[in-house]
Enzyme design. Structure first.
Site, mmCIF file in Angstrom:
data_model
loop_
_atom_site.group_PDB
_atom_site.id
_atom_site.type_symbol
_atom_site.label_atom_id
_atom_site.label_comp_id
_atom_site.label_asym_id
_atom_site.label_seq_id
_atom_site.Cartn_x
_atom_site.Cartn_y
_atom_site.Cartn_z
ATOM 1 N N ILE A 21 0.771 -1.193 0.053
ATOM 2 C CA ILE A 21 -0.173 -0.180 -0.144
ATOM 3 C C ILE A 21 0.801 1.308 0.056
ATOM 4 C CG2 ILE A 21 -0.163 0.283 2.485
ATOM 5 C CD1 ILE A 21 -3.382 0.533 1.958
ATOM 6 N N ASN A 40 12.742 -8.376 5.683
ATOM 7 C CA ASN A 40 13.021 -7.697 6.835
ATOM 8 C C ASN A 40 12.374 -8.605 8.171
ATOM 9 O OD1 ASN A 40 14.011 -5.483 5.530
ATOM 10 N ND2 ASN A 40 11.827 -4.793 5.822
ATOM 11 N N GLN A 68 11.299 -4.640 9.946
ATOM 12 C CA GLN A 68 10.122 -5.213 9.995
ATOM 13 C C GLN A 68 9.143 -4.575 10.984
ATOM 14 O OE1 GLN A 68 9.913 -9.412 11.268
ATOM 15 N NE2 GLN A 68 8.047 -9.851 10.334
ATOM 16 N N HIS A 94 6.986 -12.020 5.338
ATOM 17 C CA HIS A 94 6.752 -11.406 4.141
ATOM 18 C C HIS A 94 7.865 -11.099 3.331
ATOM 19 C CE1 HIS A 94 6.549 -7.927 6.723
ATOM 20 N NE2 HIS A 94 7.009 -6.991 5.708
HETATM 21 P P1 AMP Z 1 8.238 -4.306 6.621
HETATM 22 O O1 AMP Z 1 8.658 -2.902 7.098
HETATM 23 O O2 AMP Z 1 9.051 -5.310 6.073
HETATM 24 O O3 AMP Z 1 7.328 -5.129 7.809
HETATM 25 O O4 AMP Z 1 6.768 -4.136 5.515
HETATM 26 C C1 AMP Z 1 5.639 -3.903 5.847
HETATM 27 C C2 AMP Z 1 5.107 -3.288 4.538
HETATM 28 O O5 AMP Z 1 3.566 -3.495 4.729
HETATM 29 C C3 AMP Z 1 5.396 -2.022 4.239
HETATM 30 O O6 AMP Z 1 6.109 -1.591 3.128
HETATM 31 C C4 AMP Z 1 3.967 -1.251 4.137
HETATM 32 O O7 AMP Z 1 3.753 -0.258 3.301
HETATM 33 C C5 AMP Z 1 3.212 -2.550 3.969
HETATM 34 N N1 AMP Z 1 1.666 -2.548 4.224
HETATM 35 C C6 AMP Z 1 1.120 -1.883 5.542
HETATM 36 N N2 AMP Z 1 -0.329 -2.021 5.601
HETATM 37 C C7 AMP Z 1 -0.595 -2.648 4.223
HETATM 38 C C8 AMP Z 1 -1.701 -2.960 3.845
HETATM 39 N N3 AMP Z 1 -2.830 -2.683 4.449
HETATM 40 N N4 AMP Z 1 -1.913 -3.344 2.381
HETATM 41 C C9 AMP Z 1 -0.735 -3.521 1.867
HETATM 42 N N5 AMP Z 1 0.478 -3.471 2.132
HETATM 43 C C10 AMP Z 1 0.478 -2.785 3.422
#
Ligand code: AMP
Length: 147
Positions: free
Chosen positions: A34, A89, A96, A102
């Site tokens: 997102i 991450n 993370q 993910h």
């Molecule tokens: P991380 O920092 O590796 O935990 O990455 C988490 C990722 O999730 C970030 O890049 C956010 O932009 C993404 N994210 C958070 N909420 C959503 C959502 N509802 N839909 C899609 N991506 C999301």
């Protein structure tokens, strides 16, 4: 880390909040991030309660791995990216923020604003051999526990 079933990706898996899905299997889901680093940034998650990659069973990790080449080709074709970063991450100190494991597939363009590479350190004296030995020993201990 203890898995929190209220994390945002668990809610996506349960259908409680929407996601821009690009691929779904019985065991995994891929959807658009997102807040993309570059547009077309995809996240891939297992349908399992695993906070980090260390918590994920081998077969599910292998399944995600089997989807990555296909997803990489699709993201590259769809975005016209010159390259990709595939990133996991693992833990807060590594960046993370969502505690459901993910993979990020991030389209990259020559000269884009993303800062890379990371800084590099070097090993002094026998530090490298000591580190190699510690990691190899941990793997041996884990193998002994697994068998
Ligand atoms: P991380 O920092 O590796 O935990 O990455 C988490 C990722 O999730 C970030 O890049 C956010 O932009 C993404 N994210 C958070 N909420 C959503 C959502 N509802 N839909 C899609 N991506 C999301």
């Amino acid at each position: 880390m203890t898995y929190d079933p209220q994390n945002i990706f668990a809610k996506i898996l349960r259908g409680e909040i929407p996601a821009a899905k690009v691929l779904e299997t019985n065991h995994a889901l891929a959807f658009l991030d997102i807040g993309p680093v570059n547009k077309g940034h995809v996240l891939v998650i297992p349908k399992a309660e695993a906070a980090t990659l260390s918590d994920l069973p081998d077969d599910l990790a292998a399944h995600i791995g089997s989807l990555l080449p296909r997803l990489c080709r699709a993201v590259k074709t769809a975005t016209g990216a010159d390259a990709l970063n595939i990133v996991v991450n693992h833990g807060e100190a590594a960046g993370q923020t969502v505690h459901h494991v993910h993979w990020h597939i991030i389209p990259r363009f020559s000269g884009d604003a993303v800062h890379w590479p990371w800084p590099h350190q070097s090993y002094a004296h026998d530090e490298m051999e000591q580190m190699r030995s510690r990691i190899a020993q941990s793997l041996d201990n884990a193998n002994a526990t697994d068998s």
